[in-house]
Motif scaffolding. Structure first.
Motif, mmCIF file in Angstrom:
data_model
loop_
_atom_site.group_PDB
_atom_site.id
_atom_site.type_symbol
_atom_site.label_atom_id
_atom_site.label_comp_id
_atom_site.label_asym_id
_atom_site.label_seq_id
_atom_site.Cartn_x
_atom_site.Cartn_y
_atom_site.Cartn_z
ATOM 1 N N GLY A 166 0.832 -1.181 -0.070
ATOM 2 C CA GLY A 166 -0.009 -0.024 -0.192
ATOM 3 C C GLY A 166 0.814 1.096 -0.123
ATOM 4 N N ASP A 167 1.952 1.144 0.759
ATOM 5 C CA ASP A 167 2.737 2.330 0.900
ATOM 6 C C ASP A 167 3.405 2.670 -0.599
ATOM 7 N N ILE A 168 3.848 1.488 -1.175
ATOM 8 C CA ILE A 168 4.620 1.398 -2.512
ATOM 9 C C ILE A 168 3.405 2.208 -3.504
ATOM 10 N N ASP A 169 2.241 1.932 -3.605
ATOM 11 C CA ASP A 169 1.281 2.222 -4.404
ATOM 12 C C ASP A 169 0.972 3.670 -4.140
ATOM 13 N N ALA A 170 0.754 3.946 -2.872
ATOM 14 C CA ALA A 170 0.463 5.485 -2.562
ATOM 15 C C ALA A 170 1.692 6.244 -3.162
ATOM 16 N N THR A 171 2.851 5.661 -3.060
ATOM 17 C CA THR A 171 3.990 6.580 -3.433
ATOM 18 C C THR A 171 4.181 6.764 -5.060
ATOM 19 N N ILE A 172 3.604 5.583 -5.650
ATOM 20 C CA ILE A 172 3.396 5.695 -7.382
ATOM 21 C C ILE A 172 2.627 6.582 -7.641
ATOM 22 N N ASP A 173 1.261 6.551 -6.752
ATOM 23 C CA ASP A 173 0.197 7.673 -7.266
ATOM 24 C C ASP A 173 0.935 9.092 -7.025
ATOM 25 N N VAL A 174 1.773 9.342 -6.080
ATOM 26 C CA VAL A 174 2.300 10.743 -5.882
ATOM 27 C C VAL A 174 2.944 11.134 -7.156
ATOM 28 N N ALA A 175 3.816 9.879 -7.168
ATOM 29 C CA ALA A 175 4.835 10.060 -8.385
ATOM 30 C C ALA A 175 4.252 10.092 -9.975
ATOM 31 N N LYS A 176 3.143 10.157 -10.023
ATOM 32 C CA LYS A 176 2.577 10.351 -11.347
ATOM 33 C C LYS A 176 2.441 11.707 -11.626
ATOM 34 N N GLY A 177 2.094 12.548 -10.695
ATOM 35 C CA GLY A 177 2.197 13.890 -10.741
ATOM 36 C C GLY A 177 3.440 14.526 -10.610
ATOM 37 N N ALA A 178 4.434 13.827 -9.836
ATOM 38 C CA ALA A 178 5.676 14.351 -9.657
ATOM 39 C C ALA A 178 6.388 14.545 -11.138
ATOM 40 N N PHE A 179 6.237 13.264 -11.791
ATOM 41 C CA PHE A 179 6.891 13.031 -12.935
ATOM 42 C C PHE A 179 6.238 13.961 -14.029
#
Ligand code: PLP
Length: 448
Positions: A430-443
């Protein structure tokens, strides 16, 4: 007419603390990377770490991938480590005499790493490499050190070197305060380049005491060794009577219980450890077979000592941490989480149209923001970024933009393109998935 509310500064308290800190400590920090200088921000102050999370002075919560730059493989404050330290501190914090936990931690290391049957404990990775270089020189009775550019071995004078210009391989000091005379005996070669190593041996072979490398480079971001590189160094050292030193301060107990030397099945003569073996307390160690280690004082003539070395609190934290890792499940868990992060980052970068090379070994991972499509020219299976020069060619401004959006989104990354992210056993899918969600905007923001 209603006054429009001023947007709240979510880092107000950290910024206030930093203003105080800069008056009392150089750059306001106890170690340079913590200043957030390379991402152009004011640093946050942390007041609490629990599991995979950090809480800052403003009560912002973060999923943490800094993990104290590697030591916290089981996350912040794992219950068994906490209990071991609490139990020890009731019995005193330092004795200036032997204590049994030193034997236990040394034995755990010896069991895990076949080439480290004997160790000397010190208090940091820097102390470990500094002492290990002295040992290598003392045993071989030679002075030259071969070091790979971009490998970081702590702030030891002789190792704060950068490659000389042109044909020369002799290192130049990379910091004021380091005399040329001290780095004159350090030869610098490119990482992952066997020909360069062979060339310095051809020129200086009989005078080389030791070749030292991070078996997986983690201090320019994650750069794995290319196939045959470590083995090739082993062969060169054997041929010329030099020692091979693996600095596993970061990789030891990180990439596998037996470290990178176990992962790649290459035998170093001397191994440096730190970080994880101290479970979050200050520690370092250097080790080798008995014949070599017994050259260290008082068994032998090579001097090295330490007031707090083998500190029982650090030993207790280290033992409890290694015990958490010993059953082997930890590494399959870390690999699965690492793979999930890797896949997620690759997909997120791709859909944002950002050129990123995600490089990973187990729970060490770095997305390199590429300025050009260097990727295409590399062989299948080899890392895109293979050495220091290639890491330096990355887009640090893009990383800085990425970092800021991640931080604002509750993800604590290393504040530099040139650091590994660390996943711990406290992280969840869940932490990894939450991180990836934030990363979408960050990229998307990184692309600017
Ligand atoms: C962190 C690190 C060091 C330095 O250790 P300190 O405890 O910071 O002195 C040395 N070598 C490697 C490979 C490291 O990652």
């Amino acid at each position: 007419m209603a006054k429009s509310a001023k947007p709240k500064n979510r880092y107000a308290k950290s910024e206030k603390l930093f203003a105080e800190a800069v008056k009392l400590m150089p750059g306001g920090v106890s170690s340079p990377v913590r200043s957030f200088k390379s991402v152009g921000m004011s640093p946050v102050f942390i007041k609490e770490g629990k599991g995979a999370r950090l809480i800052d002075a403003d009560n912002n919560s973060y999923i943490d991938y800094v993990m104290s730059y590697g030591p916290l493989i089981a996350g912040h404050c794992p219950p068994t480590v906490r209990a071991a330290v609490a139990k020890q501190i009731d019995k005193g914090s330092s004795y200036g005499c032997n204590s049994e936990p030193e034997i236990r931690l040394a034995a755990l290391i010896a069991e895990a790493m076949g080439h480290v049957p004997m160790v000397r404990f010190v208090n940091s990775g820097t102390e470990a490499t500094m002492s290990a270089v002295r040992l290598a020189r003392g045993v071989t009775k030679r002075d030259l050190i071969v070091k790979a550019a971009g490998c970081y071995h702590g702030h030891v004078d002789a190792l704060l070197v950068e490659a000389g210009s042109g044909a020369t391989t002799h290192g130049h000091p990379s910091s004021p305060g380091v005399p040329e005379a001290v780095t004159a005996n350090t030869l610098v070669v490119a990482y992952n380049n066997l020909e360069a190593a062979a060339k310095v041996f051809a020129e200086h072979g009989a005078r080389i005491a030791v070749v030292m490398v991070e078996p997986i480079c983690g201090n320019i971001g994650v750069v794995a060794p290319v196939a045959g590189y470590l083995q090739g160094l082993r062969e060169l050292c054997d041929k010329h009577g030099a020692m091979l030193l693996f600095d596993e301060v970061m990789t030891g107990f990180r990439v596998a219980y037996g470290g990178a030397q176990g992962l790649y099945s290459v035998r170093p003569d001397i191994t440096c450890l730190g970080k994880i073996i101290g479970g979050g307390l200050p520690v370092g160690a250097y080790g080798a077979k008995a014949e070599i280690m017994n050259q260290v004082s008082p068994a032998g003539p090579i001097y090295q000592a330490g007031t707090l070395s083998g500190n029982p609190l650090a030993m207790a934290a280290g033992i409890a941490t290694l015990e958490l890792l010993a059953d082997g499940n930890a590494y399959s868990q870390l690999e699965a989480l690492g793979a999930r992060m890797e896949t997620g980052l690759i997909e997120a970068a791709k859909s944002a149209g950002v050129a990123v090379a995600v490089q990973r070994v187990g729970s060490m991972i770095t997305p390199f923001f590429l300025k050009n499509e260097a990727a295409s020219k590399k062989q299948e299976g080899s890392p895109v970024v293979q050495n220091y020069a290639e890491a330096l060619a990355c887009d640090t401004a893009a990383y800085a933009r990425f970092f800021k959006v991640m931080l604002d989104g509750g993800v604590m990354l290393p504040p530099s393109q040139f650091e590994s992210w660390f996943i711990s056993t406290a992280h969840t899918e869940g932490d990894i998935d939450a991180t990836i969600d934030v990363a979408k905007g960050a990229f998307a923001a990184a692309k600017s």
